[in-house]
Design a protein around this motif. Structure first.
Motif, PDB file in Angstrom:
ATOM      1  N   LYS A  27      47.512  23.350  40.956  1.00 55.61           N
ATOM      2  CA  LYS A  27      47.143  21.942  41.106  1.00 55.61           C
ATOM      3  C   LYS A  27      45.869  21.693  40.316  1.00 55.61           C
ATOM      4  O   LYS A  27      45.188  22.629  39.907  1.00 55.61           O
ATOM      5  CB  LYS A  27      46.939  21.576  42.578  1.00 55.61           C
ATOM      6  CG  LYS A  27      45.792  22.278  43.253  1.00 55.61           C
ATOM      7  CD  LYS A  27      45.663  21.863  44.708  1.00 55.61           C
ATOM      8  CE  LYS A  27      44.415  22.426  45.346  1.00 55.61           C
ATOM      9  NZ  LYS A  27      43.191  21.777  44.962  1.00 55.61           N
ATOM     10  N   THR A  28      45.554  20.462  40.101  1.00 55.43           N
ATOM     11  CA  THR A  28      44.329  20.114  39.401  1.00 55.43           C
ATOM     12  C   THR A  28      43.131  20.595  40.216  1.00 55.43           C
ATOM     13  O   THR A  28      43.042  20.297  41.411  1.00 55.43           O
ATOM     14  CB  THR A  28      44.242  18.585  39.206  1.00 55.43           C
ATOM     15  OG1 THR A  28      45.389  18.160  38.475  1.00 55.43           O
ATOM     16  CG2 THR A  28      42.976  18.201  38.469  1.00 55.43           C
ATOM     17  N   PRO A  29      42.233  21.346  39.589  1.00 50.36           N
ATOM     18  CA  PRO A  29      41.054  21.793  40.327  1.00 50.36           C
ATOM     19  C   PRO A  29      40.199  20.591  40.732  1.00 50.36           C
ATOM     20  O   PRO A  29      39.686  19.879  39.881  1.00 50.36           O
ATOM     21  CB  PRO A  29      40.312  22.676  39.320  1.00 50.36           C
ATOM     22  CG  PRO A  29      41.306  23.010  38.266  1.00 50.36           C
ATOM     23  CD  PRO A  29      42.276  21.879  38.238  1.00 50.36           C
ATOM     24  N   ASP A  30      40.089  20.358  42.002  1.00 44.72           N
ATOM     25  CA  ASP A  30      39.365  19.172  42.445  1.00 44.72           C
ATOM     26  C   ASP A  30      38.177  19.480  43.349  1.00 44.72           C
ATOM     27  O   ASP A  30      37.428  18.584  43.700  1.00 44.72           O
ATOM     28  CB  ASP A  30      40.311  18.181  43.134  1.00 44.72           C
ATOM     29  CG  ASP A  30      41.061  18.785  44.304  1.00 44.72           C
ATOM     30  OD1 ASP A  30      40.808  19.955  44.651  1.00 44.72           O
ATOM     31  OD2 ASP A  30      41.916  18.078  44.871  1.00 44.72           O
ATOM     32  N   ALA A  31      37.990  20.748  43.700  1.00 46.99           N
ATOM     33  CA  ALA A  31      36.865  21.108  44.559  1.00 46.99           C
ATOM     34  C   ALA A  31      35.626  21.493  43.754  1.00 46.99           C
ATOM     35  O   ALA A  31      34.598  21.809  44.334  1.00 46.99           O
ATOM     36  CB  ALA A  31      37.256  22.258  45.486  1.00 46.99           C
ATOM     37  N   ASP A  32      35.747  21.480  42.409  1.00 47.83           N
ATOM     38  CA  ASP A  32      34.635  21.838  41.532  1.00 47.83           C
ATOM     39  C   ASP A  32      34.095  23.225  41.867  1.00 47.83           C
ATOM     40  O   ASP A  32      32.895  23.459  41.918  1.00 47.83           O
ATOM     41  CB  ASP A  32      33.525  20.786  41.610  1.00 47.83           C
ATOM     42  CG  ASP A  32      32.605  20.837  40.399  1.00 47.83           C
ATOM     43  OD1 ASP A  32      33.062  21.263  39.321  1.00 47.83           O
ATOM     44  OD2 ASP A  32      31.420  20.469  40.535  1.00 47.83           O
ATOM     45  N   SER A  33      35.037  24.159  42.075  1.00 49.17           N
ATOM     46  CA  SER A  33      34.686  25.519  42.478  1.00 49.17           C
ATOM     47  C   SER A  33      35.303  26.527  41.510  1.00 49.17           C
ATOM     48  O   SER A  33      36.486  26.415  41.148  1.00 49.17           O
ATOM     49  CB  SER A  33      35.209  25.785  43.893  1.00 49.17           C
ATOM     50  OG  SER A  33      35.106  27.153  44.202  1.00 49.17           O
ATOM     51  N   ILE A  34      34.537  27.544  41.136  1.00 45.63           N
ATOM     52  CA  ILE A  34      35.031  28.585  40.236  1.00 45.63           C
ATOM     53  C   ILE A  34      36.214  29.326  40.853  1.00 45.63           C
ATOM     54  O   ILE A  34      37.051  29.871  40.126  1.00 45.63           O
ATOM     55  CB  ILE A  34      33.895  29.555  39.837  1.00 45.63           C
ATOM     56  CG1 ILE A  34      34.311  30.464  38.669  1.00 45.63           C
ATOM     57  CG2 ILE A  34      33.450  30.395  41.031  1.00 45.63           C
ATOM     58  CD1 ILE A  34      34.516  29.762  37.374  1.00 45.63           C
ATOM     59  N   ALA A  35      36.330  29.317  42.145  1.00 39.57           N
ATOM     60  CA  ALA A  35      37.444  30.003  42.820  1.00 39.57           C
ATOM     61  C   ALA A  35      38.794  29.368  42.478  1.00 39.57           C
ATOM     62  O   ALA A  35      39.830  30.013  42.623  1.00 39.57           O
ATOM     63  CB  ALA A  35      37.222  29.991  44.327  1.00 39.57           C
TER      64      ALA A  35
END
Length: 116
Positions: free
Chosen positions: A41-49
């Motif tokens: 999914k689109t990375p939306d948590a702004d986390s490198i994980a």
């Protein structure tokens, strides 16, 4: 799915690469990598994980450069591509190596594309 291109461009490493006697000593090699990466999914948590950490790719290239060396650029780029494809999110990889100091008037290199 979300497709992204992760790019590491002109990473300079010192390594043994070549077949000629004057290439027995480490020389400067520039490595560029472009990875096509699929995320669920689109990375939306702004986390490198959520994404592929390009530090891993850079560290892997440095580890290969710090080894015994390679006779051929073709072997080097194949090994880098194989390393990149160990991450299951990587769908395709383009790897380029350049020896910028072999000739005074040109750089010499090799590029491959590998995918799943």
């Amino acid at each position: 799915m979300a497709d992204y291109a992760i790019i590491l461009d002109d990473l300079a490493v010192q390594m043994r690469l070549g077949i000629h006697p004057h290439e027995a000593a480490p020389q400067r090699v520039l490595v560029s990598v472009r990875l096509t990466v699929d995320y669920p999914k689109t990375p939306d948590a702004d986390s490198i994980a959520e994404v592929l950490d390009y530090d891993t790719i850079r560290d892997g290239i440095h580890a290969l450069a710090g080894g015994d060396g390679f006779a051929l650029q073709e072997t080097l780029v194949e090994r880098i591509a194989a390393f990149c494809l160990t991450d299951p999110r990587v769908r395709a990889v383009r790897v380029r190596s350049m020896k910028p100091d072999v000739y005074p008037d040109a750089r010499v290199g090799c590029e491959i594309v590998r995918g799943r």
